[in-house]
Scaffold this motif. Structure first.
Motif, mmCIF file in Angstrom:
data_model
loop_
_atom_site.group_PDB
_atom_site.id
_atom_site.type_symbol
_atom_site.label_atom_id
_atom_site.label_comp_id
_atom_site.label_asym_id
_atom_site.label_seq_id
_atom_site.Cartn_x
_atom_site.Cartn_y
_atom_site.Cartn_z
ATOM 1 N N VAL A 186 -24.224 -45.325 21.668
ATOM 2 C CA VAL A 186 -25.367 -46.241 21.647
ATOM 3 C C VAL A 186 -25.240 -47.168 22.846
ATOM 4 O O VAL A 186 -24.185 -47.768 23.064
ATOM 5 C CB VAL A 186 -25.410 -47.106 20.366
ATOM 6 N N VAL A 188 -27.503 -50.340 24.457
ATOM 7 C CA VAL A 188 -28.653 -51.217 24.250
ATOM 8 C C VAL A 188 -28.986 -51.923 25.557
ATOM 9 O O VAL A 188 -28.108 -52.530 26.189
ATOM 10 C CB VAL A 188 -28.368 -52.249 23.145
ATOM 11 N N THR A 193 -33.101 -48.719 23.297
ATOM 12 C CA THR A 193 -31.805 -48.430 22.697
ATOM 13 C C THR A 193 -31.582 -46.940 22.882
ATOM 14 O O THR A 193 -32.330 -46.113 22.360
ATOM 15 C CB THR A 193 -31.778 -48.805 21.204
ATOM 16 N N HIS A 194 -30.580 -46.603 23.674
ATOM 17 C CA HIS A 194 -30.309 -45.210 24.032
ATOM 18 C C HIS A 194 -29.312 -44.642 23.022
ATOM 19 O O HIS A 194 -28.156 -45.060 22.981
ATOM 20 C CB HIS A 194 -29.765 -45.139 25.453
ATOM 21 N N LEU A 195 -29.770 -43.708 22.214
ATOM 22 C CA LEU A 195 -29.014 -43.174 21.100
ATOM 23 C C LEU A 195 -28.621 -41.722 21.366
ATOM 24 O O LEU A 195 -29.471 -40.920 21.775
ATOM 25 C CB LEU A 195 -29.836 -43.227 19.814
#
Length: 200
Positions: A186, A188, A193-195
């Protein structure tokens, strides 16, 4: 064997485009908010690093016909904008387009292969071309859903944008069975928010 990565930006309520996406506006009406992290990446070192890494990683790319029609259209890829947004576009990875029929007279031809036998055939061709590097399924929603539903995806990257769209093209509408995921990363940033999830 190449890992298969489904990579797409999504609104908080699950949309990957706004309403009425088409050849001239691939993100649909007001859909630019979903990709704000890309368009603002010059202002955010973290977003920029994610964009640059994503542009360099693939050995091959898979997209659906609707995505290709925009990419090939008047506001699509050109000498300045292509795979990886504003990364150098003189040569992008080989692209395999999942479609029922190849377009009659596309503007873009070099590096594009039209696959009419479905997502499995596209993935086989992309893996052959990738030389062991990642195969990225970049969208749209339908081709990602097909790959997930067929159990072909190893990793899912969602760039979750802080916007509620209310309507548009939803992700996961074609996935009708449970897909178990393990969250592996993750990041942020102010714009997303890069998941990252591993598909079990």
């Amino acid at each position: 064997m190449s890992d298969v990565i489904a990579d797409i930006s999504m609104s908080l309520d699950g949309y990957v485009t706004g309403p009425e996406p088409g050849r001239e506006s691939g993100l649909g009406r007001d859909g630019e908010a979903i990709q704000r992290w890309v368009f603002s990446s010059h202002e955010s070192p973290q977003d920029r690093a994610i964009l640059e890494a994503a542009a360099k990683a693939p050995g091959a790319v898979i997209m659906g016909r609707n995505t290709f029609d925009f990419v090939d259209g008047p506001n699509g890829w050109n000498a300045e904008i292509g795979f990886g947004y504003d990364q150098p576009t003189q040569s992008w990875p080989p692209v395999f387009v999942v479609t029922h029929a190849a377009p009659e007279a596309p503007r873009l031809t070099t590096g594009f292969t039209f696959v009419t036998d479905g997502i499995d055939a596209a993935l086989k061709a992309a893996r052959d071309a990738a030389g062991g590097r990642e195969v990225v399924v970049m969208g749209g929603a339908s081709v990602i859903d097909q790959a997930l539903a067929a159990g072909l995806v190893n990793r899912l990257r969602i760039h979750l944008s802080p916007v509620v769209m209310g309507s548009g093209t939803r992700l996961f509408d074609l996935v009708d069975e449970r897909v178990l995921l393990s969250q592996s990363d993750v990041v942020v940033t102010p714009n997303a928010t890069h998941l990252t999830y591993e598909v079990n």
